[in-house]
Write a protein that holds these residues in place. Sequence first.
Motif, PDB file in Angstrom:
ATOM      1  N   ARG A 216       0.475 -14.219 -62.986  1.00 20.00           N
ATOM      2  CA  ARG A 216       1.707 -13.063 -63.389  1.00 20.00           C
ATOM      3  C   ARG A 216       2.694 -12.969 -62.829  1.00 20.00           C
ATOM      4  N   PHE A 217       4.131 -12.544 -63.176  1.00 23.95           N
ATOM      5  CA  PHE A 217       5.248 -12.797 -62.265  1.00 23.95           C
ATOM      6  C   PHE A 217       5.787 -11.790 -62.411  1.00 23.95           C
ATOM      7  N   VAL A 218       6.949 -11.807 -61.282  1.00 23.23           N
ATOM      8  CA  VAL A 218       7.689 -10.249 -61.314  1.00 23.23           C
ATOM      9  C   VAL A 218       8.942 -10.216 -60.460  1.00 23.23           C
ATOM     10  N   VAL A 219       9.890  -9.685 -60.964  1.00 18.23           N
ATOM     11  CA  VAL A 219      11.117  -9.510 -59.916  1.00 18.23           C
ATOM     12  C   VAL A 219      11.198  -9.324 -58.145  1.00 18.23           C
TER      13      VAL A 219
ATOM     14  N   GLY B  80       2.950 -14.162 -58.540  1.00 20.34           N
ATOM     15  CA  GLY B  80       4.357 -14.427 -58.167  1.00 20.34           C
ATOM     16  C   GLY B  80       5.586 -13.403 -57.607  1.00 20.34           C
ATOM     17  N   VAL B  81       6.748 -13.378 -57.412  1.00 19.91           N
ATOM     18  CA  VAL B  81       7.214 -12.866 -56.984  1.00 19.91           C
ATOM     19  C   VAL B  81       8.088 -13.733 -56.358  1.00 19.91           C
ATOM     20  N   ASP B  82      10.063 -13.214 -57.124  1.00 19.54           N
ATOM     21  CA  ASP B  82      10.992 -14.148 -56.764  1.00 19.54           C
ATOM     22  C   ASP B  82      12.171 -13.205 -57.530  1.00 19.54           C
ATOM     23  N   PRO B  83      13.435 -12.999 -56.441  1.00 21.75           N
ATOM     24  CA  PRO B  83      14.671 -12.482 -56.850  1.00 21.75           C
ATOM     25  C   PRO B  83      15.642 -13.100 -57.885  1.00 21.75           C
ATOM     26  N   SER B  84      14.867 -14.173 -58.362  1.00 22.33           N
ATOM     27  CA  SER B  84      15.762 -14.648 -59.877  1.00 22.33           C
ATOM     28  C   SER B  84      15.275 -13.995 -60.784  1.00 22.33           C
ATOM     29  N   ARG B  85      16.270 -13.318 -61.877  1.00 27.80           N
ATOM     30  CA  ARG B  85      15.291 -12.851 -63.162  1.00 27.80           C
ATOM     31  C   ARG B  85      15.109 -14.464 -63.892  1.00 27.80           C
ATOM     32  N   GLY B  86      16.578 -15.562 -63.817  1.00 33.56           N
ATOM     33  CA  GLY B  86      16.377 -16.771 -64.303  1.00 33.56           C
ATOM     34  C   GLY B  86      14.303 -17.212 -63.940  1.00 33.56           C
TER      35      GLY B  86
ATOM     36  N   LEU C 231       8.539  -6.692 -50.318  1.00 36.65           N
ATOM     37  CA  LEU C 231       7.149  -7.292 -50.901  1.00 36.65           C
ATOM     38  C   LEU C 231       6.831  -6.502 -52.229  1.00 36.65           C
ATOM     39  N   PRO C 232       6.441  -6.283 -53.510  1.00 42.89           N
ATOM     40  CA  PRO C 232       5.758  -4.931 -54.173  1.00 42.89           C
ATOM     41  C   PRO C 232       4.447  -5.341 -53.934  1.00 42.89           C
ATOM     42  N   ALA C 233       4.145  -5.514 -53.211  1.00 39.47           N
ATOM     43  CA  ALA C 233       2.752  -5.684 -52.984  1.00 39.47           C
ATOM     44  C   ALA C 233       1.883  -4.222 -52.080  1.00 39.47           C
ATOM     45  N   ARG C 234       0.176  -3.888 -52.197  1.00 37.86           N
ATOM     46  CA  ARG C 234       0.453  -2.614 -50.680  1.00 37.86           C
ATOM     47  C   ARG C 234      -0.891  -4.013 -49.743  1.00 37.86           C
ATOM     48  N   ASP C 235      -0.829  -2.929 -48.724  1.00 36.52           N
ATOM     49  CA  ASP C 235      -1.125  -3.314 -47.007  1.00 36.52           C
ATOM     50  C   ASP C 235      -2.713  -3.934 -47.423  1.00 36.52           C
ATOM     51  N   ALA C 236      -2.614  -5.509 -47.146  1.00 34.92           N
ATOM     52  CA  ALA C 236      -3.920  -5.645 -47.104  1.00 34.92           C
ATOM     53  C   ALA C 236      -4.432  -5.834 -48.687  1.00 34.92           C
ATOM     54  N   GLY C 237      -3.800  -5.937 -49.366  1.00 31.67           N
ATOM     55  CA  GLY C 237      -4.424  -6.361 -50.806  1.00 31.67           C
ATOM     56  C   GLY C 237      -4.555  -7.662 -51.147  1.00 31.67           C
ATOM     57  N   TRP C 238      -3.877  -8.840 -50.734  1.00 30.04           N
ATOM     58  CA  TRP C 238      -4.602 -10.258 -51.317  1.00 30.04           C
ATOM     59  C   TRP C 238      -4.822 -10.985 -50.037  1.00 30.04           C
TER      60      TRP C 238
ATOM     61  N   LEU D 155      -5.639 -26.457 -48.332  1.00 24.16           N
ATOM     62  CA  LEU D 155      -5.466 -25.425 -47.750  1.00 24.16           C
ATOM     63  C   LEU D 155      -7.145 -25.271 -47.960  1.00 24.16           C
ATOM     64  N   GLY D 156      -7.473 -25.810 -48.699  1.00 24.36           N
ATOM     65  CA  GLY D 156      -9.258 -25.725 -49.524  1.00 24.36           C
ATOM     66  C   GLY D 156      -9.521 -24.494 -49.131  1.00 24.36           C
ATOM     67  N   CYS D 157      -9.287 -23.343 -49.644  1.00 25.84           N
ATOM     68  CA  CYS D 157     -10.057 -22.472 -49.809  1.00 25.84           C
ATOM     69  C   CYS D 157     -10.137 -21.745 -51.366  1.00 25.84           C
ATOM     70  N   ALA D 158     -11.285 -20.810 -51.369  1.00 23.72           N
ATOM     71  CA  ALA D 158     -12.479 -20.814 -52.116  1.00 23.72           C
ATOM     72  C   ALA D 158     -12.108 -20.296 -53.580  1.00 23.72           C
ATOM     73  N   ASP D 159     -12.943 -19.707 -53.783  1.00 26.73           N
ATOM     74  CA  ASP D 159     -12.689 -19.748 -55.665  1.00 26.73           C
ATOM     75  C   ASP D 159     -12.541 -17.987 -55.456  1.00 26.73           C
ATOM     76  N   GLY D 160     -12.296 -17.804 -56.305  1.00 28.77           N
ATOM     77  CA  GLY D 160     -12.135 -15.465 -56.118  1.00 28.77           C
ATOM     78  C   GLY D 160     -11.564 -15.131 -55.558  1.00 28.77           C
ATOM     79  N   LEU D 161     -10.141 -15.357 -55.258  1.00 25.55           N
ATOM     80  CA  LEU D 161      -9.089 -14.480 -54.486  1.00 25.55           C
ATOM     81  C   LEU D 161      -8.162 -14.524 -54.911  1.00 25.55           C
ATOM     82  N   ARG D 162      -7.780 -13.781 -53.889  1.00 30.02           N
ATOM     83  CA  ARG D 162      -6.449 -12.977 -54.704  1.00 30.02           C
ATOM     84  C   ARG D 162      -5.552 -13.730 -54.367  1.00 30.02           C
ATOM     85  N   TRP D 163      -3.991 -14.167 -54.978  1.00 27.79           N
ATOM     86  CA  TRP D 163      -2.991 -14.909 -54.716  1.00 27.79           C
ATOM     87  C   TRP D 163      -1.781 -14.399 -54.391  1.00 27.79           C
ATOM     88  N   LEU D 164      -1.325 -14.448 -53.613  1.00 26.34           N
ATOM     89  CA  LEU D 164       0.793 -14.006 -53.651  1.00 26.34           C
ATOM     90  C   LEU D 164       1.401 -15.186 -53.614  1.00 26.34           C
ATOM     91  N   ASP D 165       2.488 -15.343 -54.283  1.00 22.52           N
ATOM     92  CA  ASP D 165       3.008 -16.747 -54.168  1.00 22.52           C
ATOM     93  C   ASP D 165       4.318 -15.657 -54.235  1.00 22.52           C
TER      94      ASP D 165
END
Length: 275
Positions: free
Chosen positions: A87-90, A67-73, A96-103, A34-44
């Motif tokens: 940080r990680f959330v279910v 990080g977002v995943d449906p598995s609590r485990g 996705l638990p994220a606002r428009d154009a936020g990442w 991907l070769g992305c720059a530093d200082g970015l906001r990433w959603l996994d």
Amino acid sequence: MDEQRFGVWVTGDAYERYMGRWSVPVAERFVAWLGCADGLRWLDVGCGTGALSRVVAERCRPRAVLGVDPSRGFVASARAGAPAAARFVVGDAASLPARDAGWDVVGSGLVLNFLPEPGAALAEAVRVVRPGGLVAAYVWDYAEGMELLRRFWRVAVAVDPSAAEVDETRRFPVCRPEPLRALWADAGLAEVAVAPIEVATVFGDFDDLWVPFLAGQGPAPAFVAGSDPTVRERLREALRADVPARADGSIALTARAWAVKGRRRATGWSGPSIA
């Protein structure tokens, strides 16, 4: 990943012993590509046990990683020892638990083929990435390049023809370059590119390869766990005969993933490039 539909993917430790041990090498090559720059906001998206998020946190000096995943485990496993930046959330890839154009970057590792509606999940990724931002993913090449599973399903179908119904090499047609390219183009993404990522998968001995199949987590292990003991033993011996053991008993195979990336069109946007 739909936890109700693919409920076998629930326990981080079992996944790590089975396929997770190759997740970090693949994630490292993906992030480098991907070769992305530093200082970015990433959603996994579909973060699993957090391999991609950890690599991003360690290699990319991100402003934030979610990080977002449906598995609590899986989320619990990802949180254990997570870098401070991550940080990680279910949550669900289709909502996705994220606002428009936020990442700045929305990535997904080894999960796209398990989603019931990949196109809907990709539309969500496009929604939450900023104009000019990157949407990217990688999946195992089940049909040809994932040698362990290709060998497993070949002998499984020979031992029990019913295995053909759940054979990952046939079930996941999206895991090829042209379907991935088409999916990204249909989502309206620009500058779409696809590339192979290959890693070595070396097992200390046959038990190191076979025992993770007994945990019942994932399509192939679920097939093993659900088989009659006689069939299971025949499958074990057929697979032992099929894989190429070296003089010291170790088994060296290869695994290929396909990576895809595209950029959200930046109509009316004049911000900096991120790659």
